[in-house]
Each structure stands twice: as structure tokens, then as C-alpha cells.
Design a protein around this motif. Structure first.
Motif, PDB file in Angstrom:
ATOM      1  N   THR A   1       4.361  16.343 -47.656  1.00  0.00           N
ATOM      2  CA  THR A   1       4.135  16.942 -46.530  1.00  0.00           C
ATOM      3  C   THR A   1       5.550  17.536 -45.876  1.00  0.00           C
ATOM      4  OG1 THR A   1       4.390  14.842 -45.200  1.00  0.00           O
ATOM      5  CG2 THR A   1       2.152  15.599 -45.955  1.00  0.00           C
ATOM      6  N   ILE A   2       6.475  17.530 -46.707  1.00  0.00           N
ATOM      7  CA  ILE A   2       8.044  18.045 -46.299  1.00  0.00           C
ATOM      8  C   ILE A   2       7.875  19.706 -45.930  1.00  0.00           C
ATOM      9  CG2 ILE A   2      10.162  18.514 -46.737  1.00  0.00           C
ATOM     10  CD1 ILE A   2       9.360  15.904 -46.857  1.00  0.00           C
ATOM     11  N   LEU A   3       8.396  19.993 -44.539  1.00  0.00           N
ATOM     12  CA  LEU A   3       8.408  21.132 -43.999  1.00  0.00           C
ATOM     13  C   LEU A   3       9.582  21.861 -44.388  1.00  0.00           C
ATOM     14  CD1 LEU A   3       7.122  20.753 -40.121  1.00  0.00           C
ATOM     15  CD2 LEU A   3       5.645  21.091 -42.282  1.00  0.00           C
ATOM     16  N   ALA A   4       9.394  23.237 -44.620  1.00  0.00           N
ATOM     17  CA  ALA A   4      10.537  24.198 -45.018  1.00  0.00           C
ATOM     18  C   ALA A   4      11.539  24.005 -43.700  1.00  0.00           C
ATOM     19  CB  ALA A   4      10.222  25.632 -45.039  1.00  0.00           C
ATOM     20  N   GLY A   5      12.726  23.674 -44.064  1.00  0.00           N
ATOM     21  CA  GLY A   5      14.026  23.654 -43.361  1.00  0.00           C
ATOM     22  C   GLY A   5      14.269  22.202 -42.670  1.00  0.00           C
ATOM     23  N   GLU A   6      13.474  21.289 -43.128  1.00  0.00           N
ATOM     24  CA  GLU A   6      13.886  19.940 -42.858  1.00  0.00           C
ATOM     25  C   GLU A   6      14.785  19.356 -43.238  1.00  0.00           C
ATOM     26  OE1 GLU A   6      10.587  16.871 -42.304  1.00  0.00           O
ATOM     27  OE2 GLU A   6      11.767  15.706 -43.857  1.00  0.00           O
ATOM     28  N   PRO A   7      15.824  18.618 -42.856  1.00  0.00           N
ATOM     29  CA  PRO A   7      17.260  18.164 -43.333  1.00  0.00           C
ATOM     30  C   PRO A   7      16.851  17.022 -44.531  1.00  0.00           C
ATOM     31  CG  PRO A   7      17.295  18.179 -40.855  1.00  0.00           C
ATOM     32  CD  PRO A   7      15.882  18.555 -41.387  1.00  0.00           C
ATOM     33  N   THR A   8      17.633  17.194 -45.303  1.00  0.00           N
ATOM     34  CA  THR A   8      17.561  16.047 -46.289  1.00  0.00           C
ATOM     35  C   THR A   8      18.009  14.651 -46.043  1.00  0.00           C
ATOM     36  OG1 THR A   8      19.660  16.641 -47.146  1.00  0.00           O
ATOM     37  CG2 THR A   8      17.602  17.903 -48.166  1.00  0.00           C
ATOM     38  N   GLU A   9      18.833  14.435 -45.032  1.00  0.00           N
ATOM     39  CA  GLU A   9      19.529  13.332 -44.402  1.00  0.00           C
ATOM     40  C   GLU A   9      19.818  13.530 -43.178  1.00  0.00           C
ATOM     41  OE1 GLU A   9      22.559  11.973 -46.776  1.00  0.00           O
ATOM     42  OE2 GLU A   9      23.671  13.547 -46.388  1.00  0.00           O
ATOM     43  N   PRO A  10      19.947  12.438 -42.294  1.00  0.00           N
ATOM     44  CA  PRO A  10      20.645  12.624 -40.874  1.00  0.00           C
ATOM     45  C   PRO A  10      22.057  12.931 -40.842  1.00  0.00           C
ATOM     46  CG  PRO A  10      19.340  10.414 -41.109  1.00  0.00           C
ATOM     47  CD  PRO A  10      19.700  11.140 -42.605  1.00  0.00           C
ATOM     48  N   LYS A  11      22.297  13.596 -39.733  1.00  0.00           N
ATOM     49  CA  LYS A  11      23.665  14.065 -39.333  1.00  0.00           C
ATOM     50  C   LYS A  11      24.250  13.706 -38.081  1.00  0.00           C
ATOM     51  CE  LYS A  11      24.862  18.370 -38.984  1.00  0.00           C
ATOM     52  NZ  LYS A  11      24.934  19.988 -39.377  1.00  0.00           N
ATOM     53  N   VAL A  12      25.344  12.844 -38.116  1.00  0.00           N
ATOM     54  CA  VAL A  12      25.822  12.722 -36.693  1.00  0.00           C
ATOM     55  C   VAL A  12      27.233  13.342 -36.743  1.00  0.00           C
ATOM     56  CG1 VAL A  12      26.501  10.841 -34.930  1.00  0.00           C
ATOM     57  CG2 VAL A  12      24.337  10.847 -36.286  1.00  0.00           C
ATOM     58  N   VAL A  13      27.268  14.395 -35.790  1.00  0.00           N
ATOM     59  CA  VAL A  13      28.738  14.940 -35.864  1.00  0.00           C
ATOM     60  C   VAL A  13      29.565  14.433 -34.589  1.00  0.00           C
ATOM     61  CG1 VAL A  13      27.876  16.866 -37.166  1.00  0.00           C
ATOM     62  CG2 VAL A  13      27.745  16.881 -34.540  1.00  0.00           C
ATOM     63  N   THR A  14      28.894  13.940 -33.226  1.00  0.00           N
ATOM     64  CA  THR A  14      29.773  13.488 -32.167  1.00  0.00           C
ATOM     65  C   THR A  14      30.278  12.068 -32.398  1.00  0.00           C
ATOM     66  OG1 THR A  14      27.705  12.868 -31.184  1.00  0.00           O
ATOM     67  CG2 THR A  14      28.501  15.177 -30.900  1.00  0.00           C
ATOM     68  N   SER A  15      31.283  11.620 -31.851  1.00  0.00           N
ATOM     69  CA  SER A  15      31.817  10.219 -31.774  1.00  0.00           C
ATOM     70  C   SER A  15      30.834   9.171 -31.090  1.00  0.00           C
ATOM     71  CB  SER A  15      33.376  10.288 -31.324  1.00  0.00           C
ATOM     72  OG  SER A  15      33.574  10.747 -29.891  1.00  0.00           O
ATOM     73  N   GLU A  16      30.296   9.866 -29.888  1.00  0.00           N
ATOM     74  CA  GLU A  16      29.537   9.228 -29.002  1.00  0.00           C
ATOM     75  C   GLU A  16      28.132   9.799 -28.850  1.00  0.00           C
ATOM     76  OE1 GLU A  16      31.721   8.722 -25.289  1.00  0.00           O
ATOM     77  OE2 GLU A  16      32.631   7.380 -26.009  1.00  0.00           O
ATOM     78  N   ILE A  17      27.115   8.862 -28.782  1.00  0.00           N
ATOM     79  CA  ILE A  17      25.921   9.417 -28.340  1.00  0.00           C
ATOM     80  C   ILE A  17      25.374   8.880 -27.149  1.00  0.00           C
ATOM     81  CG2 ILE A  17      23.439   9.577 -29.145  1.00  0.00           C
ATOM     82  CD1 ILE A  17      24.250   9.034 -31.974  1.00  0.00           C
ATOM     83  N   PRO A  18      25.009   9.652 -25.910  1.00  0.00           N
ATOM     84  CA  PRO A  18      25.000  10.880 -25.912  1.00  0.00           C
ATOM     85  C   PRO A  18      26.249  11.795 -26.043  1.00  0.00           C
ATOM     86  CG  PRO A  18      24.782  10.237 -23.777  1.00  0.00           C
ATOM     87  CD  PRO A  18      24.750   9.113 -24.863  1.00  0.00           C
ATOM     88  N   GLY A  19      26.442  13.125 -26.764  1.00  0.00           N
ATOM     89  CA  GLY A  19      27.353  13.773 -26.886  1.00  0.00           C
ATOM     90  C   GLY A  19      27.916  14.550 -25.631  1.00  0.00           C
ATOM     91  N   PRO A  20      28.909  15.177 -25.679  1.00  0.00           N
ATOM     92  CA  PRO A  20      29.195  15.744 -24.504  1.00  0.00           C
ATOM     93  C   PRO A  20      28.373  16.939 -23.694  1.00  0.00           C
ATOM     94  CG  PRO A  20      30.352  16.689 -26.501  1.00  0.00           C
ATOM     95  CD  PRO A  20      29.660  15.409 -26.535  1.00  0.00           C
ATOM     96  N   LYS A  21      27.631  17.500 -24.645  1.00  0.00           N
ATOM     97  CA  LYS A  21      26.791  18.665 -23.887  1.00  0.00           C
ATOM     98  C   LYS A  21      25.466  17.747 -23.192  1.00  0.00           C
ATOM     99  CE  LYS A  21      27.427  22.653 -26.633  1.00  0.00           C
ATOM    100  NZ  LYS A  21      26.676  23.458 -27.789  1.00  0.00           N
ATOM    101  N   SER A  22      25.301  16.608 -23.684  1.00  0.00           N
ATOM    102  CA  SER A  22      23.979  15.671 -23.451  1.00  0.00           C
ATOM    103  C   SER A  22      24.489  15.174 -22.033  1.00  0.00           C
ATOM    104  CB  SER A  22      23.485  14.868 -24.253  1.00  0.00           C
ATOM    105  OG  SER A  22      22.661  15.141 -25.193  1.00  0.00           O
ATOM    106  N   LYS A  23      25.703  14.641 -22.218  1.00  0.00           N
ATOM    107  CA  LYS A  23      26.278  13.899 -20.985  1.00  0.00           C
ATOM    108  C   LYS A  23      26.308  14.912 -19.679  1.00  0.00           C
ATOM    109  CE  LYS A  23      29.093  10.209 -23.159  1.00  0.00           C
ATOM    110  NZ  LYS A  23      30.330   9.749 -23.478  1.00  0.00           N
ATOM    111  N   GLN A  24      26.873  16.089 -19.921  1.00  0.00           N
ATOM    112  CA  GLN A  24      26.824  16.946 -19.033  1.00  0.00           C
ATOM    113  C   GLN A  24      25.389  17.486 -18.420  1.00  0.00           C
ATOM    114  OE1 GLN A  24      28.569  20.834 -19.877  1.00  0.00           O
ATOM    115  NE2 GLN A  24      27.963  21.700 -18.083  1.00  0.00           N
ATOM    116  N   LEU A  25      24.474  17.521 -19.232  1.00  0.00           N
ATOM    117  CA  LEU A  25      22.974  17.812 -18.748  1.00  0.00           C
ATOM    118  C   LEU A  25      22.463  16.454 -18.036  1.00  0.00           C
ATOM    119  CD1 LEU A  25      21.628  19.748 -21.835  1.00  0.00           C
ATOM    120  CD2 LEU A  25      21.847  20.647 -19.593  1.00  0.00           C
ATOM    121  N   ILE A  26      22.522  15.253 -18.247  1.00  0.00           N
ATOM    122  CA  ILE A  26      22.335  14.134 -17.722  1.00  0.00           C
ATOM    123  C   ILE A  26      22.707  14.164 -16.352  1.00  0.00           C
ATOM    124  CG2 ILE A  26      22.373  11.491 -17.748  1.00  0.00           C
ATOM    125  CD1 ILE A  26      22.358  11.716 -20.774  1.00  0.00           C
TER     126      ILE A  26
END
Length: 489
Positions: free
Chosen positions: A24-49
Motif C-alpha cells: 500500500t506504499i504511496l508514490a513519494g513516501e520516504p523510505t525512512e524517517p529523517k530528523v534535521v533539526t537539533s531540537e523538536i520542535p524546530g525553529p519554524k515550529s517554535k516561532q509559529l507556536i
């Protein structure tokens, strides 16, 4: 039920281990997770919060999602982190993100107009509404004759409670249908007999919603209830089992019997105090309260006790319904004597509502009523979802993938003593952690490794993936789960 039984070929393959989950894999689904920020929530999310907090309460926000980029079993946030999501919007995304069959629904102009011209369904429904109810919701009815649509789980339960009370009073009146002048006048000032002294029996650890009536039957977390007036209604013990189940059959049977004795005592006590129990409300698995489960025998006897005292029997399938337990409705695992009198649904069903037998159908108009009473566009989405379930045999897939995940969690349980009590059905699974603080740390560390899970109760980690979860997703989940547990040793 419209779902076809598993073929003899598939049954044989299951026994021999040669069946794998449908792709049931959809086209474009990642093959694995990817975390690129040192913290979660990242800077954009923090600003939006911060922006959000200036206009509303925002402390529960984990991050801001980018739903344009989220696909299948992966959710992406605005900072570019991509997570394997086995929590799925608190168990409410049945096919994952941006499923093409779901997106297609509103490319149809007729369906788009049903979305835009949202009707007051109780008064001005769409022409297609009766047939859609029959074709969609009644096609998966748990054996009940009627259905009422609502907007969410809380309002589904709230209105189902009203049906329980009204039916109980109907039985008390006998053949009399008309209300007395005294009933009509006294209800307006919240006094008997028009506002009768009746109660609903619920369970410790239950969660049925946050509206006023449902909150009196919710007993999972104090923060839900503090400062809110509540009804004095009976609260029964829910069985607390020892695990593994197969090693504690005698003790767990005794636990069932102890709880059932107390339930009958509560019926008698509230009858004597002049507030008889008009209905019993229970979840097949207590989802917010800690993923607590009870045996089929417990549910069978509970239904019989309810019937003995003339109380309606309501099963709350808001979180458990929609296929995650390997059946469309979790209570189908219980082999009940008959369908429940009322059954509520929402979340994975994409619309709220409740099924009920004819006895619980209101005799007068406007007794169960609100402006929208659901949304035709949500029923169209549900229709698309059910077609995918049938086409891809997703209930079968849930059982295959669920067995793999449960086996993997049992292996983790043997390796890491800080977790215990693996349990659940299908992919609707949970495991306990020694303490609340440690549980929360594991959930947080999993997020840092790109896996979204959730907590339930004081100690449980709950897994609530979509029905499209694949075996390779389970491998990723278990691999990262083991890494988090190893880091805590």
C-alpha cells in the motif's frame, strides 16, 4: 458485514507463513524517517507556536506539520523533519496522509458542492443523503437498525446518552407516549419528574469525551475534569490484568468476577438511592486511560447484567472502531449474545455518530438534533476509505502487520525489563513502562529518532498506525524503539 471472509488459500498461507501484507506504499513516501533539526520542535515550529499562543492556548502543540509534504505513513513538519507516524492524529487517519483515493473525492464537482454547501442535515439534507447512509454507514453496521450522524466523538456520546435516558423513561411510562403537564413544566427548571433522577454507569480509567455529560463518565486524567461540576453517577472498576494473559488465566478470571460483582452492587445501590442506572457505557479497550483491555467473557456478562436491570448497553468505539483491531469494530472479537443497544464511532470513521436499535429511536422530532448533525462531505470521505479497505483487504493486512509488531514488542519486553505488559489487538497495541517519567522520555526520544507515538494512562506507550502500515515500517519502528531502550539501560 460486507467484508469477504478470508479465502482458504489465504488461510493456508497464513498458517504456513507465506502471506505478506498487501503493498500500500504511496508514490513519494520516504523510505525512512529523517530528523534535521537539533531540537523538536524546530525553529519554524517554535516561532509559529509563539504566534499561535498570542491568540489561543497552544501548550499542547508538538510541532507544526507541512501537510503538503506529508505522505502515506510519514508526516513532515515545517522544519523539514520527516517522522514515521504510528500515532496518526490520535488514531484518526485511517489511510495515512494524502492518499490518492481520498484526494480524488473532491475533484468531483458534485462532491465539492456537498462540501461547500454544508446543510443543516436535520432539516435540509442533500438528495443523496438517505441512500448514502444505507450504502456507506449501514453497510458496516454492527447489526443495528438505525444510525445518527454527528460531528465528533464527544457529541456522538453526548447524544447517545440522551437516547439511553429517553428509552429508559419510555419503558417506565409503558404504552403512554404523551408527556404530562408536570413533566413538561418541571424539566424547564431542571427538576423531576421532567428532569428525572437517573444515572449512567461508567468505568475507572474511561474516556468518553470532554462535553458536560461525557465528562461525568470520563475518569482517565484529572486535568480533563478539574473545576468542572459533574453528575453523581456510579463508577465501576475496570479489570486490571496480569500479563502475559496466557500465564495468568486464573487470576484474570478472578479479576473479571470481582469487577462484575461490584457492578451489580452499584446497580442495586443506585436503585436504592433513587437514581437508577439507565445505561452502561464502556470502551472495548480503554484507549486514553491506559490501553486497558477486558476479556470477551467480561463483556458478555456485562451485557447480560445491563439487560437484567433494564439498562441500555452502549459500546464506545470512537477510538477502537474503523479496523485497527483487525475487525471493523473491536467488540466483534467478543462474541456478544446480541449487538449492543447503542454503539458510538468517530476518529478513523471520519465522521461521528452512533448506531442504535429501533427501541432507542426517538419518537419525537428535535429530541436528538443540532444544526449540522454531521457533514455530507465526511460521509463521502468515509465511502472512499471503505472502498480502499475492501479493495486492498486492509483488515487482513492489519492482522498480519499487527502480529509482526506485537511479536517484536514481546522480544523487546524480554530484552529490556523497563517495559512490560504488551497487549492489544491488530495494530491497536500498547506496552507499559516502569514509570510515567520514563514513558514520557521514551516517547520523546523516539520522536528525536523520527518516530511518532503517544502515551496513554500513566505508564503506557500506545501505537495507533494507519491501516496501510507495512511490515517494513514495523522493522523501522522496532529498530528505533530498541535503540531508544538501549540508550536508557
Amino acid at each position: 458485514m460486507w467484508m469477504k471472509p478470508v479465502s482458504t488459500i489465504v488461510q493456508h498461507a497464513l498458517k504456513t507463513g507465506s502471506v505478506r501484507a498487501t503493498s500500500t506504499i504511496l508514490a513519494g513516501e520516504p523510505t525512512e524517517p529523517k530528523v534535521v533539526t537539533s531540537e523538536i520542535p524546530g525553529p519554524k515550529s517554535k516561532q509559529l507556536i509563539g504566534d499561535l499562543d498570542s491568540v489561543t492556548q497552544s501548550s499542547s502543540v508538538q510541532f507544526f506539520a507541512d501537510y503538503e509534504k506529508s505522505i502515506g505513513n510519514y508526516i513532515t513538519d515545517v522544519d523539514g523533519n520527516s517522522y514515521l507516524d504510528v500515532f496518526m492524529q490520535i488514531s484518526s487517519m485511517p489511510l495515512g496522509y494524502n492518499h490518492p483515493d481520498m484526494l480524488e473525492v473532491f475533484r468531483n464537482e458534485e462532491n465539492l458542492k456537498a462540501l461547500v454547501n454544508r446543510p443543516a442535515l436535520g432539516s435540509f439534507p442533500n438528495e443523496f443523503w438517505p441512500q448514502k447512509l444505507k450504502d456507506v454507514l449501514m453497510s458496516i453496521s454492527p447489526g443495528l437498525d438505525n444510525v445518527m450522524t454527528m460531528m465528533c466523538g464527544s457529541c456522538s456520546n453526548e447524544n447517545a446518552y440522551k437516547c439511553l435516558f429517553m428509552t429508559y423513561r419510555k419503558h417506565q411510562r409503558g404504552e403512554k407516549i404523551e408527556f404530562s403537564d408536570e413533566e413538561l413544566s418541571s424539566c424547564m427548571i431542571n427538576k423531576p419528574p421532567g428532569a428525572p433522577n437517573l444515572s449512567l454507569l461508567s468505568f475507572k480509567g474511561a474516556f468518553h469525551g470532554r462535553t458536560m455529560g461525557t465528562l461525568s463518565t470520563t475518569h482517565s486524567k484529572a486535568i480533563h475534569k478539574i473545576d468542572i461540576p459533574a453528575f453523581d453517577w456510579p463508577i465501576a472498576p475496570f479489570p486490571k490484568y496480569k500479563y502475559p494473559l496466557e500465564e495468568h488465566i486464573r487470576e484474570n478470571k478472578q479479576e473479571d468476577e470481582k469487577c462484575l460483582v461490584r457492578i451489580e452492587e452499584l446497580f442495586e445501590e443506585f436503585n436504592k438511592k433513587g437514581s437508577p442506572v439507565a445505561g452502561v457505557i464502556i470502551e472495548p479497550i480503554q484507549s486514553e486511560g491506559g490501553d486497558n483491555e477486558a476479556s470477551p467473557e467480561f463483556f458478555q456478562q456485562l451485557q447480560r447484567t445491563s439487560k437484567k436491570y433494564g439498562a441500555g448497553f452502549l459500546i464506545d468505539e470512537v477510538q477502537t472502531g474503523g479496523g485497527a483491531t483487525g475487525k471493523m469494530w473491536c467488540h466483534e472479537h467478543f462474541n456478544l449474545d446480541s449487538p449492543p443497544d447503542v454503539m458510538t464511532f468517530s476518529k478513523k470513521m471520519l465522521t461521528g455518530g452512533f448506531y442504535h436499535n429501533l427501541d432507542h429511536k426517538p419518537s419525537q422530532s428535535y429530541r436528538i438534533y443540532n444544526t449540522w448533525m454531521g457533514d455530507p462531505s465526511k460521509l463521502l470521505l468515509l465511502e472512499a476509505f471503505l472502498k480502499v479497505v475492501k479493495k486492498q483487504n486492509l483488515l487482513h493486512q492489519v492482522n498480519i502487520v499487527g502480529d509482526k509488531l506485537k511479536s517484536g514488542l514481546h522480544e523487546c519486553e524480554k530484552e529490556f525489563p523497563i517495559i512490560n505488559s504488551v497487549r492489544g489487538r491488530g495494530t491497536f497495541l500498547a506496552v507499559n513502562v516502569e514509570t510515567t517519567a520514563l514513558r514520557d522520555k521514551i516517547v520523546g526520544n523516539l520522536k528525536k529518532k523520527g518516530v511518532l507515538t503517544g502515551g496513554s494512562g500513566d505508564q503506557a506507550i500506545r501505537f495507533r498506525p494507519s491501516l496501510t502500515l507495512q511490515e517494513h515500517h514495523v522493522d523501522i519502528l522496532l529498530d528505533r524503539f530498541r535503540k531508544v531502550l538501549k540508550e536508557l539501560k
